[in-house]
Design a protein around this motif. Structure first.
Motif, PDB file in Angstrom:
ATOM      1  N   GLN A 124      -9.150  19.037   5.309  1.00  0.00           N
ATOM      2  CA  GLN A 124      -7.797  19.148   4.780  1.00  0.00           C
ATOM      3  C   GLN A 124      -7.109  20.366   5.388  1.00  0.00           C
ATOM      4  OE1 GLN A 124      -9.012  19.306   0.696  1.00  0.00           O
ATOM      5  NE2 GLN A 124      -8.742  21.518   0.580  1.00  0.00           N
ATOM      6  N   LYS A 125      -5.803  20.315   5.405  1.00  0.00           N
ATOM      7  CA  LYS A 125      -5.020  21.425   5.952  1.00  0.00           C
ATOM      8  C   LYS A 125      -4.852  22.508   4.892  1.00  0.00           C
ATOM      9  CE  LYS A 125      -3.540  19.885  10.058  1.00  0.00           C
ATOM     10  NZ  LYS A 125      -2.389  20.048  10.891  1.00  0.00           N
ATOM     11  N   LYS A 126      -4.631  23.718   5.351  1.00  0.00           N
ATOM     12  CA  LYS A 126      -4.499  24.871   4.462  1.00  0.00           C
ATOM     13  C   LYS A 126      -3.213  24.799   3.636  1.00  0.00           C
ATOM     14  CE  LYS A 126      -4.751  29.902   4.911  1.00  0.00           C
ATOM     15  NZ  LYS A 126      -4.874  30.951   5.929  1.00  0.00           N
ATOM     16  N   ASN A 127      -2.077  24.633   4.277  1.00  0.00           N
ATOM     17  CA  ASN A 127      -0.806  24.645   3.566  1.00  0.00           C
ATOM     18  C   ASN A 127       0.069  23.440   3.876  1.00  0.00           C
ATOM     19  OD1 ASN A 127      -1.189  27.217   2.348  1.00  0.00           O
ATOM     20  ND2 ASN A 127      -0.729  28.174   4.304  1.00  0.00           N
ATOM     21  N   GLU A 128       0.061  23.032   5.104  1.00  0.00           N
ATOM     22  CA  GLU A 128       1.012  22.040   5.595  1.00  0.00           C
ATOM     23  C   GLU A 128       0.699  20.622   5.104  1.00  0.00           C
ATOM     24  OE1 GLU A 128       1.721  20.291   9.937  1.00  0.00           O
ATOM     25  OE2 GLU A 128       1.935  22.452   9.812  1.00  0.00           O
ATOM     26  N   ASP A 129       1.754  19.897   4.773  1.00  0.00           N
ATOM     27  CA  ASP A 129       1.598  18.482   4.459  1.00  0.00           C
ATOM     28  C   ASP A 129       1.669  17.710   5.763  1.00  0.00           C
ATOM     29  OD1 ASP A 129       1.320  18.734   1.748  1.00  0.00           O
ATOM     30  OD2 ASP A 129       3.463  18.588   1.343  1.00  0.00           O
ATOM     31  N   ALA A 131       0.709  13.861   7.497  1.00  0.00           N
ATOM     32  CA  ALA A 131       0.348  12.476   7.179  1.00  0.00           C
ATOM     33  C   ALA A 131      -1.042  12.117   7.692  1.00  0.00           C
ATOM     34  CB  ALA A 131       1.393  11.523   7.769  1.00  0.00           C
ATOM     35  N   SER A 132      -1.551  12.862   8.654  1.00  0.00           N
ATOM     36  CA  SER A 132      -2.875  12.588   9.220  1.00  0.00           C
ATOM     37  C   SER A 132      -4.011  13.158   8.374  1.00  0.00           C
ATOM     38  CB  SER A 132      -2.971  13.172  10.624  1.00  0.00           C
ATOM     39  OG  SER A 132      -1.998  12.619  11.453  1.00  0.00           O
ATOM     40  N   PHE A 133      -3.671  13.960   7.393  1.00  0.00           N
ATOM     41  CA  PHE A 133      -4.682  14.619   6.570  1.00  0.00           C
ATOM     42  C   PHE A 133      -4.449  14.306   5.108  1.00  0.00           C
ATOM     43  CE2 PHE A 133      -4.841  16.948  10.483  1.00  0.00           C
ATOM     44  CZ  PHE A 133      -6.176  17.240  10.634  1.00  0.00           C
ATOM     45  N   PRO A 134      -5.423  14.362   4.261  1.00  0.00           N
ATOM     46  CA  PRO A 134      -6.819  14.721   4.505  1.00  0.00           C
ATOM     47  C   PRO A 134      -7.574  13.599   5.217  1.00  0.00           C
ATOM     48  CG  PRO A 134      -6.550  14.094   2.228  1.00  0.00           C
ATOM     49  CD  PRO A 134      -5.183  14.065   2.845  1.00  0.00           C
ATOM     50  N   ILE A 135      -8.642  14.000   5.858  1.00  0.00           N
ATOM     51  CA  ILE A 135      -9.533  13.065   6.537  1.00  0.00           C
ATOM     52  C   ILE A 135     -10.893  13.170   5.856  1.00  0.00           C
ATOM     53  CG2 ILE A 135     -10.727  12.511   8.689  1.00  0.00           C
ATOM     54  CD1 ILE A 135      -8.354  13.756  10.181  1.00  0.00           C
ATOM     55  N   ILE A 136     -11.509  12.034   5.614  1.00  0.00           N
ATOM     56  CA  ILE A 136     -12.860  12.019   5.046  1.00  0.00           C
ATOM     57  C   ILE A 136     -13.784  11.411   6.086  1.00  0.00           C
ATOM     58  CG2 ILE A 136     -14.366  11.178   3.214  1.00  0.00           C
ATOM     59  CD1 ILE A 136     -11.844  10.973   1.454  1.00  0.00           C
ATOM     60  N   ALA A 137     -14.835  12.140   6.421  1.00  0.00           N
ATOM     61  CA  ALA A 137     -15.846  11.655   7.354  1.00  0.00           C
ATOM     62  C   ALA A 137     -17.129  11.427   6.556  1.00  0.00           C
ATOM     63  CB  ALA A 137     -16.082  12.675   8.460  1.00  0.00           C
ATOM     64  N   TYR A 138     -17.765  10.273   6.757  1.00  0.00           N
ATOM     65  CA  TYR A 138     -18.969   9.941   5.991  1.00  0.00           C
ATOM     66  C   TYR A 138     -20.067   9.483   6.935  1.00  0.00           C
ATOM     67  CZ  TYR A 138     -22.025   7.938   2.474  1.00  0.00           C
ATOM     68  OH  TYR A 138     -23.107   7.669   1.686  1.00  0.00           O
ATOM     69  N   LYS A 139     -21.261   9.999   6.739  1.00  0.00           N
ATOM     70  CA  LYS A 139     -22.424   9.583   7.532  1.00  0.00           C
ATOM     71  C   LYS A 139     -23.539   9.155   6.584  1.00  0.00           C
ATOM     72  CE  LYS A 139     -26.053  11.585  10.281  1.00  0.00           C
ATOM     73  NZ  LYS A 139     -26.971  11.072   9.341  1.00  0.00           N
ATOM     74  N   PHE A 146     -20.583   9.350  12.302  1.00  0.00           N
ATOM     75  CA  PHE A 146     -19.687   9.385  11.144  1.00  0.00           C
ATOM     76  C   PHE A 146     -18.693   8.239  11.226  1.00  0.00           C
ATOM     77  CE2 PHE A 146     -21.150  13.726  10.936  1.00  0.00           C
ATOM     78  CZ  PHE A 146     -21.097  14.025   9.594  1.00  0.00           C
ATOM     79  N   SER A 147     -18.277   7.779  10.063  1.00  0.00           N
ATOM     80  CA  SER A 147     -17.118   6.886   9.981  1.00  0.00           C
ATOM     81  C   SER A 147     -16.014   7.706   9.311  1.00  0.00           C
ATOM     82  CB  SER A 147     -17.440   5.626   9.179  1.00  0.00           C
ATOM     83  OG  SER A 147     -17.852   5.945   7.887  1.00  0.00           O
ATOM     84  N   PHE A 148     -14.785   7.490   9.790  1.00  0.00           N
ATOM     85  CA  PHE A 148     -13.666   8.296   9.329  1.00  0.00           C
ATOM     86  C   PHE A 148     -12.702   7.446   8.512  1.00  0.00           C
ATOM     87  CE2 PHE A 148     -15.363  10.621  12.850  1.00  0.00           C
ATOM     88  CZ  PHE A 148     -15.235  11.943  12.468  1.00  0.00           C
ATOM     89  N   THR A 149     -11.878   8.126   7.722  1.00  0.00           N
ATOM     90  CA  THR A 149     -10.847   7.473   6.934  1.00  0.00           C
ATOM     91  C   THR A 149     -10.018   6.574   7.836  1.00  0.00           C
ATOM     92  OG1 THR A 149     -10.708   9.503   5.647  1.00  0.00           O
ATOM     93  CG2 THR A 149      -8.971   7.895   5.311  1.00  0.00           C
ATOM     94  N   LYS A 150      -9.730   5.374   7.383  1.00  0.00           N
ATOM     95  CA  LYS A 150      -8.949   4.416   8.174  1.00  0.00           C
ATOM     96  C   LYS A 150      -7.580   5.013   8.523  1.00  0.00           C
ATOM     97  CE  LYS A 150      -7.330  -0.285   8.187  1.00  0.00           C
ATOM     98  NZ  LYS A 150      -7.125  -1.504   7.494  1.00  0.00           N
ATOM     99  N   ASP A 151      -7.106   4.697   9.720  1.00  0.00           N
ATOM    100  CA  ASP A 151      -5.791   5.119  10.216  1.00  0.00           C
ATOM    101  C   ASP A 151      -5.689   6.634  10.384  1.00  0.00           C
ATOM    102  OD1 ASP A 151      -4.965   2.467  10.214  1.00  0.00           O
ATOM    103  OD2 ASP A 151      -4.216   2.621   8.150  1.00  0.00           O
ATOM    104  N   ARG A 152      -6.808   7.294  10.523  1.00  0.00           N
ATOM    105  CA  ARG A 152      -6.711   8.751  10.709  1.00  0.00           C
ATOM    106  C   ARG A 152      -7.547   9.134  11.891  1.00  0.00           C
ATOM    107  NH1 ARG A 152      -5.888  10.496   4.819  1.00  0.00           N
ATOM    108  NH2 ARG A 152      -4.003   9.369   4.496  1.00  0.00           N
TER     109      ARG A 152
END
Length: 152
Positions: A124-129, A131-139, A146-152
């Motif tokens: 996740q980003k520190k302050n800025e909004d 659209a590409s974040f947050p990203i979740i990576a799962y293994k 890893f697989s990543f959040t769709k469309d990111r």
């Protein structure tokens, strides 16, 4: 005995019915709550002591991630067989750069630990909004990547 049964016929019937109801109730309670006192994870954590991740390893992962220029803060937490890593990125970090960091978590663990634990990385980003974040990576522990959040 016959005299007693004839004289207290209704009392005996109520007593027998009460005993039957108590037995049936105990069976129903046992059916729904049979695992009282058992571990919350059942036997899913069998063998975890062989691949335990130490508190020093958590600190080492956090430090190595925070030494990367694009990371403001990193937090590592273990819940059963799931290793959660929360990475707070600097606002100027790109999506492609951010996707490199989950691999850095895997590098810190032994091969046995990587094959035992599922790893989930929240980027996740520190302050800025953005659209590409947050990203979740799962293994998953049986997968290599890893697989990543769709469309990111």
């Amino acid at each position: 005995m016959k005299k007693f049964l004839k004289k207290n016929k209704y009392t005996v019937i109520v007593l027998v019915a009460f005993i039957i109801v108590v037995i049936l109730l105990a069976q129903v309670v046992n059916l729904f709550f049979s695992s009282k006192g058992a571990a919350a994870y059942g036997n899913r954590l069998d063998g975890i002591e062989k691949v335990k991740i130490s508190a020093q390893k958590f600190e080492s992962i956090e430090e190595s991630l925070e030494n990367e220029g694009a990371i403001a803060k990193a937090t590592v937490e273990l819940k059963g067989r799931l290793l959660n890593v929360i990475i707070v990125l600097e606002d100027d970090t790109t999506k492609d750069t951010a996707k490199i960091f989950p691999g850095k978590v895997v590098e810190q663990l032994t091969e046995k630990q990587n094959k035992y634990y599922d790893i989930q990385v929240f980027l996740q980003k520190k302050n800025e909004d953005d659209a590409s974040f947050p990203i979740i990576a799962y293994k998953h522990h049986q997968k290599d990547g890893f697989s990543f959040t769709k469309d990111r």
